[in-house]
Write an enzyme that holds these catalytic residues in place. Structure first.
Site, PDB file in Angstrom:
ATOM      1  N   ASP A  35      -1.347   1.570  17.000  1.00 47.96           N
ATOM      2  CA  ASP A  35      -0.356   1.578  16.038  1.00 47.96           C
ATOM      3  C   ASP A  35       0.622   0.481  16.339  1.00 47.96           C
ATOM      4  O   ASP A  35       0.509  -0.037  17.380  1.00 47.96           O
ATOM      5  CB  ASP A  35       0.155   3.116  16.204  1.00 47.96           C
TER       6      ASP A  35
HETATM    7  C1  BGC Z   1       2.964   3.755  11.505  1.00 46.08           C
HETATM    8  C2  BGC Z   1       1.544   3.668  10.990  1.00 46.08           C
HETATM    9  C3  BGC Z   1       1.504   2.304  10.191  1.00 46.08           C
HETATM   10  C4  BGC Z   1       2.185   1.304  10.836  1.00 46.08           C
HETATM   11  C5  BGC Z   1       1.890   0.035   9.945  1.00 46.08           C
HETATM   12  C6  BGC Z   1       3.431   2.329  12.053  1.00 46.08           C
HETATM   13  O1  BGC Z   1       4.928   2.554  12.201  1.00 46.08           O
HETATM   14  O2  BGC Z   1       3.023   4.564  12.545  1.00 46.08           O
HETATM   15  O3  BGC Z   1       1.086   4.759  10.364  1.00 46.08           O
HETATM   16  O4  BGC Z   1       0.107   2.257   9.775  1.00 46.08           O
HETATM   17  O5  BGC Z   1       3.372   1.265  11.179  1.00 46.08           O
HETATM   18  O6  BGC Z   1       2.707   0.000   8.608  1.00 46.08           O
END
Ligand code: BGC
Length: 805
Positions: free
Chosen positions: A321
């Protein structure tokens, strides 16, 4: 005096100079570390020739006028990736293990570069003709910037219904179809991987991101998730199933340590992901921010290698993530192949660890090869000529239809579908300002959205002018609060929640004269970075309660009906007020066509067939998880995300913030309510229809290690409709502590005409009845008798039969 002044001025200049230097240094650091961690020049595009050799035409990616193994699409991905890997330098390999930064994600850089708004990249290898691949959010539709500087064209995407609504359809084919449309937008806008679906379990109704996830039940999550992955990936683009794993709260999400038993982990939190991996083999999985039993998910060889790859056979790439985890070499070693969005610090750490032997070449090659297989399998490497012009009109129809199928009719005292009630009085701000999806990275930039007011107008209902005027006065009095947050990051982390209207009894009374029926819409919004709370969120606010009671009393007094529409992304309290209105439609957040989808149900054009993918409890505290959840919700902070405390001494750690004990074990959702014999407001699997169904002739048979179940379902009502047949299994005389019943199969019937019947067939492999035995660390199937129940909800079992083996 003059001298003192001089000194003062000098000191001031020095301080100012220092401040400027610090700001510039910080900006440079931020830029080279986070915004653009890849110093290489951008890939200049294909000066790549096509060569025909012995009737085979290939792209000469490395421009050596020869057919290399990796350029030969007739060969297996494995052979091609091995060849490509053998041609790469160590430096190129290390670069590939991390993305190029947040430049595009936060809308920086020249307009013609990349895909504006894409959140991550797989970096190019120009020397070998490998282009940049782009990753972007998910999961309710593709999230990219809708406009670009100096470009008149727009790049809007379809806002499809939230994950929870799609799970409420219990319709695998429909979800696959939604995925297919979503994946087409990914392909046609030149992206390669969409960051979704989300498959975490709804452990608590308060998790701020539940709307992105499917259910409190792992089977439903897994089946719906697999359908979504299969639909999206049928376009030749990838998915990233997230957030793996046990990311069930947003509070302190980057550091929270989930303390969980192995049995609960395997049977509940991993199970949905396991089903998805086995049924759809997604291109990527996104590891979650949190720790599990002391180790970051993204740094856990146990989770990412032993379970995900060795036990389940996952072949794809694991992506972090965004900015997740702390130790890049440990992440790669654990099996987390790609670090997103990629920072220079990570690059340096990997380089250093390679030099000092902390990270082996074998670990690097393993991860790089997985990434190369993904790249070689992508349409990007074929230089697919994407159109930037997906069929948004056709996809709007897909979203409208799927949203109406996932809306759940909770109550209907003979009022729906509306007949002859033409003039509708709309109360509640969200009636006019309908919420199409949640906030955060899961929010899509759609071209338009249809409010309930517009949807009803489109369906030829009349909107009551007097009620609308009350709303407009309220909006005018709260002008600023009705302005939607703007700017990529602000909009992402600020849920838009304008104040609820608070009509006086007189205003409501004045409306009854002209309206035939009233709708009170209750809206809720939440999203990434924060959890919901009990007051004014799980519970109705005082204004909402008052509005609902006064509308019900006043309309009922003049013989008119009241409907409640729930425009929410997660569970709210319903028990205390559900007796007041005549009907309740749980509309969820249905994407950009929401208003039309709701109207399709209210008008009777669509017969509701959604079923709850989670329990609606009477009280929040009834949930097993409420004893261990951040019930007061602490809002997200960027500072905590980047600079939060990682390794606090044990005696300074705060419960449900630094760690969360999953003391309820496997007793999540209905498993808990059933075990403790608790009444609920609406049970798991529940939902009404405008018609009735009869269940007959249930037959079960053991064939080749699976239980085959057939049930005949007849539409005994007056209008066509679809039924969901839910199969629960119980184990009498169990040797262990087991749930009273567990969902083990389900099917949605086709549209059955009045009087029509169909035979539905389902199959449960016996291994699916196993429990996780902590003594032997393995699955164990108890022998003996099991009861197979078929029902229309977890608390409406129609037929049961015993089977023994
Ligand atoms: C989120 C993810 C997301 C990623 C990219 C993160 O803060 O938890 O779900 O895909 O950012 O935007």
């Amino acid at each position: 005096m003059k001298k003192t002044l001089k000194i003062l001025v000098r000191v001031l200049i020095a301080v100012l100079g220092l401040a400027v230097v610090i700001v510039i240094a910080a900006a440079l650091y931020f830029n080279s570390n986070i915004i653009n961690s890849e110093k290489r020049g951008k890939y200049k595009g294909p000066d790549i020739k096509e060569i025909t050799d012995k009737d085979y035409t290939f792209r000469d990616l490395n421009r050596n006028d020869e057919l290399d193994i990796y350029e030969d699409a007739r060969l297996s991905l494995d052979e091609r990736a091995n060849d490509l890997l053998s041609q790469m330098t160590l430096d190129e390999k290390i670069r590939l293990l991390k993305g190029s930064g947040m430049k595009s994600g936060i809308g920086l850089g020249p307009s013609d570069e990349g895909v504006r708004g894409a959140m991550g990249t797989i970096v190019p290898i120009p020397r070998l003709g490998i282009p940049t691949l782009y990753l972007s959010d998910g999961p309710a539709g593709l999230r990219i910037n809708p406009t670009r500087k100096n470009d008149d064209k727009t790049y809007y995407c379809t806002a499809f219904p939230i994950g929870t609504l799609l799970a409420s359809t219990w319709n695998i084919d429909l979800v696959k179809n939604v995925g297919d449309a979503m994946g087409n937008e990914v392909l046609e806008y030149g992206l390669d991987v969409i960051l979704g679906p989300g498959a975490n379990i709804h452990r608590s109704p308060l998790c701020g991101r539940n709307f992105e996830y499917y259910s409190e039940d792992p089977l439903l999550s897994g089946e719906i998730g697999a359908a979504m992955v299969n639909g999206i990936e049928s376009n030749g683009v990838g998915t990233s199933v997230k957030h793996f794993v046990a990311n069930n709260q947003e509070t302190n999400r980057n550091f929270n340590d989930v303390l969980i038993s192995e049995r609960a982990f395997r049977e509940i939190y991993l199970k949905g992901f396991e089903i998805i991996v086995k049924k759809s083999q997604p291109w990527t999985i996104m590891s979650s921010y949190n720790k599990v039993n002391g180790t970051y998910a993204s740094e856990s060889p146990y989770i990412l290698t032993d379970i995900l790859r060795n036990d389940w056979g996952f072949e794809g790439v694991v992506v972090t993530d965004w900015f997740g985890g702390k130790n890049p070499p440990a992440q790669i070693h654990a099996g987390n192949d790609l670090l997103e969005p990629g920072t220079r610090r990570q690059h340096n750490a990997l380089k250093k660890a390679t030099k000092n032997g902390e990270l082996s070449k074998e670990d690097i090659n393993t991860s790089v090869k997985r990434i190369l297989k993904l790249v070689l399998n992508s349409r990007k490497v074929e230089f697919y000529a994407y159109s930037n012009d997906p069929d948004l009109y056709a996809h709007a129809q897909v979203t409208r239809h799927s949203a109406s199928e996932g809306m759940v009719l909770l109550k209907n005292d003979g009022v729906l579908p509306l007949k002859g009630q033409n003039n509708i009085a709309l109360f509640g701000s969200t009636s006019y300002d309908f919420i199409t999806g949640g906030t955060g990275s899961g929010d899509v930039n759609e071209a338009y959205s249809v409010s309930l007011e517009e949807g009803l107008t489109n369906a030829a209902f009349e909107i009551n002018e007097a009620a609308k005027k009350v709303f407009e006065t309220h909006r005018a009095a709260n002008k600023e609060a009705f302005e939607k947050p703007e700017g990529t990051l602000t909009a992402m982390f600020t849920p838009y929640t304008p104040p609820e209207m608070n009509p006086s009894a007189k205003e409501i009374g004045d409306v009854t004269g002209t309206a035939d029926v009233a709708i009170v819409t209750i809206g809720r919004n939440s999203g990434e970075g924060g959890d919901r709370v009990k007051k004014d969120d799980f519970l109705l606010s005082a204004d909402e309660q008052e509005m609902l009671s006064t509308v019900c009393e006043t309309f009922h007094a003049s013989g008119k009906k009241v409907l409640v529409v729930l425009n929410i992304g997660g569970v709210i309290e319903t028990a205390s007020w559900k007796d007041q209105p005549d009907a309740i439609l749980l509309a969820w957040q249905g994407g950009q066509e929401s208003g039309n989808s709701v109207s399709d149900i209210l008008s009777g054009k669509v017969n509701p067939s959604g079923r709850l993918p989670m329990t609606f409890p009477i009280a929040l505290e009834d949930h097993g998880s409420s004893a261990n959840f951040p019930m007061d919700g602490i809002p997200f902070s960027m500072v905590t995300m980047f600079l939060g405390e990682n390794d606090k001494p044990a005696d300074e750690q705060i419960a449900n913030f630094d760690y969360t004990k999953y003391e309820e074990g496997i007793y999540v959702g209905y498993r808990h309510f059933d075990k403790n014999n608790l009444d609920v407001s609406y049970p798991f699997g529940y939902g009404l229809s405008y018609t009735d169904f009869d269940y007959k002739n249930m037959d079960i048979e053991l064939i080749d290690g699976s239980i085959h179940i057939t049930v005949q379902v007849e539409n005994t009502g007056k209008v066509p409709g679809k039924e969901v047949v839910e199969i629960y299994v119980s184990k009498p005389n169990t040797e262990i502590d087991r749930p009273v019943q567990e969902l083990k199969a389900f099917v949605k019937t086709p549209l059955l005409k009045s009087g029509e019947s169909t035979e539905v067939i389902m199959r449960i492999p016996l291994s699916d009845l196993s429990y996780w035995n902590e003594d032997t660390s393995g699955w164990r199937l108890e022998e003996g008798s099991y009861i197979i129940h078929s029902g229309s909800s977890s608390r409406d079992i129609r037929l049961s039969q015993e089977i023994s083996f």
